[in-house]
Design a protein around this motif. Sequence first.
Motif, PDB file in Angstrom:
ATOM      1  N   GLY A 187       0.122  13.836 -39.745  1.00 46.57           N
ATOM      2  CA  GLY A 187       1.269  12.993 -39.448  1.00 46.57           C
ATOM      3  C   GLY A 187       1.393  12.599 -37.995  1.00 46.57           C
ATOM      4  N   TYR A 188       0.274  12.599 -37.254  1.00 41.82           N
ATOM      5  CA  TYR A 188       0.251  12.194 -35.837  1.00 41.82           C
ATOM      6  C   TYR A 188       1.190  13.057 -34.988  1.00 41.82           C
ATOM      7  CZ  TYR A 188      -1.665   8.093 -38.234  1.00 41.82           C
ATOM      8  OH  TYR A 188      -2.398   7.264 -39.053  1.00 41.82           O
ATOM      9  N   THR A 189       1.368  14.317 -35.363  1.00 44.15           N
ATOM     10  CA  THR A 189       2.282  15.214 -34.648  1.00 44.15           C
ATOM     11  C   THR A 189       1.800  15.468 -33.220  1.00 44.15           C
ATOM     12  OG1 THR A 189       2.784  16.322 -36.726  1.00 44.15           O
ATOM     13  CG2 THR A 189       3.383  17.485 -34.698  1.00 44.15           C
ATOM     14  N   PRO A 190       2.691  15.381 -32.215  1.00 49.49           N
ATOM     15  CA  PRO A 190       2.289  15.705 -30.838  1.00 49.49           C
ATOM     16  C   PRO A 190       1.835  17.156 -30.741  1.00 49.49           C
ATOM     17  CG  PRO A 190       4.395  14.549 -30.855  1.00 49.49           C
ATOM     18  CD  PRO A 190       4.086  14.913 -32.284  1.00 49.49           C
ATOM     19  N   GLU A 191       0.666  17.357 -30.183  1.00 54.18           N
ATOM     20  CA  GLU A 191       0.095  18.698 -30.032  1.00 54.18           C
ATOM     21  C   GLU A 191       0.281  19.223 -28.617  1.00 54.18           C
ATOM     22  OE1 GLU A 191      -4.324  20.821 -30.351  1.00 54.18           O
ATOM     23  OE2 GLU A 191      -4.070  18.706 -30.805  1.00 54.18           O
ATOM     24  N   CYS A 192       0.225  18.319 -27.638  1.00 52.96           N
ATOM     25  CA  CYS A 192       0.313  18.717 -26.231  1.00 52.96           C
ATOM     26  C   CYS A 192       0.921  17.557 -25.452  1.00 52.96           C
ATOM     27  CB  CYS A 192      -1.086  19.059 -25.706  1.00 52.96           C
ATOM     28  SG  CYS A 192      -1.158  19.425 -23.937  1.00 52.96           S
ATOM     29  N   CYS A 193       1.973  17.813 -24.689  1.00 50.92           N
ATOM     30  CA  CYS A 193       2.636  16.777 -23.879  1.00 50.92           C
ATOM     31  C   CYS A 193       2.712  17.243 -22.431  1.00 50.92           C
ATOM     32  CB  CYS A 193       4.040  16.488 -24.394  1.00 50.92           C
ATOM     33  SG  CYS A 193       4.115  15.897 -26.096  1.00 50.92           S
ATOM     34  N   TRP A 194       2.594  16.327 -21.492  1.00 52.61           N
ATOM     35  CA  TRP A 194       2.718  16.668 -20.084  1.00 52.61           C
ATOM     36  C   TRP A 194       3.169  15.447 -19.291  1.00 52.61           C
ATOM     37  CZ3 TRP A 194      -1.641  15.569 -22.684  1.00 52.61           C
ATOM     38  CH2 TRP A 194      -2.544  14.677 -22.136  1.00 52.61           C
ATOM     39  N   ARG A 195       3.693  15.698 -18.114  1.00 51.18           N
ATOM     40  CA  ARG A 195       4.243  14.639 -17.267  1.00 51.18           C
ATOM     41  C   ARG A 195       3.520  14.649 -15.924  1.00 51.18           C
ATOM     42  NH1 ARG A 195       9.354  12.170 -17.305  1.00 51.18           N
ATOM     43  NH2 ARG A 195       9.975  13.640 -18.931  1.00 51.18           N
ATOM     44  N   THR A 196       3.207  13.469 -15.395  1.00 48.38           N
ATOM     45  CA  THR A 196       2.596  13.356 -14.074  1.00 48.38           C
ATOM     46  C   THR A 196       3.349  12.312 -13.250  1.00 48.38           C
ATOM     47  OG1 THR A 196       1.039  11.591 -14.679  1.00 48.38           O
ATOM     48  CG2 THR A 196       0.321  13.866 -15.054  1.00 48.38           C
ATOM     49  N   THR A 197       3.082  12.325 -11.964  1.00 48.51           N
ATOM     50  CA  THR A 197       3.635  11.275 -11.103  1.00 48.51           C
ATOM     51  C   THR A 197       2.896   9.970 -11.362  1.00 48.51           C
ATOM     52  OG1 THR A 197       2.092  11.893  -9.342  1.00 48.51           O
ATOM     53  CG2 THR A 197       4.275  12.920  -9.306  1.00 48.51           C
ATOM     54  N   HIS A 198       3.417   8.895 -10.808  1.00 44.75           N
ATOM     55  CA  HIS A 198       2.770   7.595 -10.962  1.00 44.75           C
ATOM     56  C   HIS A 198       1.364   7.603 -10.351  1.00 44.75           C
ATOM     57  CE1 HIS A 198       6.381   4.677 -11.702  1.00 44.75           C
ATOM     58  NE2 HIS A 198       5.961   5.277 -12.800  1.00 44.75           N
ATOM     59  N   LEU A 199       0.501   6.763 -10.902  1.00 47.69           N
ATOM     60  CA  LEU A 199      -0.814   6.518 -10.322  1.00 47.69           C
ATOM     61  C   LEU A 199      -0.656   5.601  -9.107  1.00 47.69           C
ATOM     62  CD1 LEU A 199      -2.622   5.797 -13.687  1.00 47.69           C
ATOM     63  CD2 LEU A 199      -3.128   7.738 -12.208  1.00 47.69           C
ATOM     64  N   GLU A 200      -1.404   5.864  -8.065  1.00 49.43           N
ATOM     65  CA  GLU A 200      -1.390   5.021  -6.866  1.00 49.43           C
ATOM     66  C   GLU A 200      -2.691   4.241  -6.793  1.00 49.43           C
ATOM     67  OE1 GLU A 200       1.127   4.616  -4.920  1.00 49.43           O
ATOM     68  OE2 GLU A 200       2.407   6.192  -5.766  1.00 49.43           O
TER      69      GLU A 200
END
Length: 633
Positions: free
Chosen positions: A63-76
């Motif tokens: 069911g396309y379940t999220p397995e791993c999520c993370w947050r990063t800053t913007h790309l420069e």
Amino acid sequence: GNLTMTTTSKKVSGGRKGSEFKAEIPPTKWPYSLPHKDEAKIISVLCGNTSIVWAIHEGQAQGYTPECCWRTTHLEEQDLKKGSPATVLSKHIPPEVIDIIFGEDRTGDELNRAAAHEQSRRRKIAPFTVYILATNQTQAAYVAHIFSDIPSRIFQMQPDDFFSQSEGRYDTMGIDRLASLRAVGSMLGFPALVIDGGTCMTYSAADEDGVIMGGGIGIGVQAKLEMLAHKTQSSPGLSNIDPEKIMKQAAIVAGGNKKMDVFARDTESAVLVHLLREIVLTYRNVIKDYLLRIGATRMSRDEEEKNEKSSGPRAPLPKVILAGGSAPLLSQLLQSDHGGIVSVDPTIPAYQLSSIKHVMAYGVSYALQRKQEASKEKKIDALDLALMGKRVAKEFSQADEDSETIYRGTVAAAVRERHGDDPSYLVRYDDNDTEEMSLLDLHRALKLYSSVGEKQMRREKPTELEVNMTKGKVVASAAAAKQLESRYKLVNEAPKIREPDVRPVATVPAPRVPKPKTVSEVRPVVQPKAVPRVEQKPLKPAPKVKRPPQQAAVPKQSPAKKPKKEKLPTEFIGARIAKLFDEDGLYFGKITGYDEGYWKVVYDDGDEEEFDKNDLESAVRLYAKKKKEDSGK
């Protein structure tokens, strides 16, 4: 199959003006943008206002379940110039995702295109499907760029993927809010209210029928404190405001449920009490209005006691969902019985607060599930489905770094103007170039691959693992070639292979990169090379890398006729053309100029576009069929 492409709307653009990292990211087109049923993992990326949220999802079966999520800053932009796209990508993903993309048993610590392509050959379906959600288009173009070394199909999700206009979506509603509301409605049911505390504080609501009621947008808690600190640097008493310190104090005060004095006696307390009271008063009123709109009523004291003593199932309370970085603080401040900041309002009906992490990733999951269900009602060509993901090979005069002139790739899409047309097929090579092949070219490429197999098989001693992995793919490509022969009555000819050093490498000028133009099919993002590979055949003007003129299927035998003289490119100037856009319908226009392999087209509504040879031939053929409808000739 799931990757068949149709015509797109007229304008596709991406990237920041003046940036060298621009990308035309194909919009989703359903069911053709769905992942293949055998894809084990897919990727979603939300490019927000101040950060990027990434997720690895399970495949269709889960069911396309999220397995791993993370947050990063913007790309420069300057960071994108410090290494290859694969290297930059590797710095923004966690170790477990590095293993998925580049392989666990890679040689050394090299995180590059070669490692990604080697790992892709171990997957049943080589390319990843990547979905980008963007409220920041510059960041979306950067993300597309850093995936250019990875075998992938990249699509930008559209607002309609989550809610249609008939479901209450208005044109300017952010895709992040739509994804969150879709997730909550799918997980917990409608009606739904989502309060998202990020860079902006937003709330979005939908009624019991899943129709969007609307919402509101304001400055987020952290952003508000940072703005206050920045704007008051020279003000006496406010110059030392520390947003981080005040946020920590806010969490302590909110968790303690202790009454705060409205009339604070020091600067930090004055900032804090104003901030917290503003949040509580604003969002309690929002919750109250929402509950009254959906028909919730406040129970009397007697009804509450009766409900408490009842042994049977209790009526479920309406749910209010919190998301974003400020969710922990909001979950304390907005409890219905919390009186530490503002006295409890007895007129607000009872409700239940819940927090959901990574809610937008779940929104992608549920959007894909809905599209998957809807796709079952649409007719998909069985042969297109069978061809998707099959391995192919083609010989070019320019050798690669190993002096190999046979390049391998994967069938990524079937391209049709309309259902029922003979398709051409989009092939993504292992070095990330793409080519649109005719039926005949694809048949030859399948046959060649079934003869030569993977590149490593041409070594003297391939490993047992390499032999086993290649065997199944060779058999599958050979079977696909036979399916093409049967469907289109193609000639079963043996593949011809020449040695790399038989002929010298042909040279051509580097291809002209046209200005952003309307594309006639949705295609994955491709990064152009400085020097393209060139097929070993008589050279013709070809501004696009590895996209030879489209060939028709083998015609039935007929008496020989004198071939027609081919028109000069400039002879098309002044000709009328027609083109079909799926959202806008049929458009007529005129060829107004020619420059280095591209014809300039001006449509009757004033829009402009550049055609390559394939585009021109299609538009001329369509005009011949539709010229009676042309009112502008």
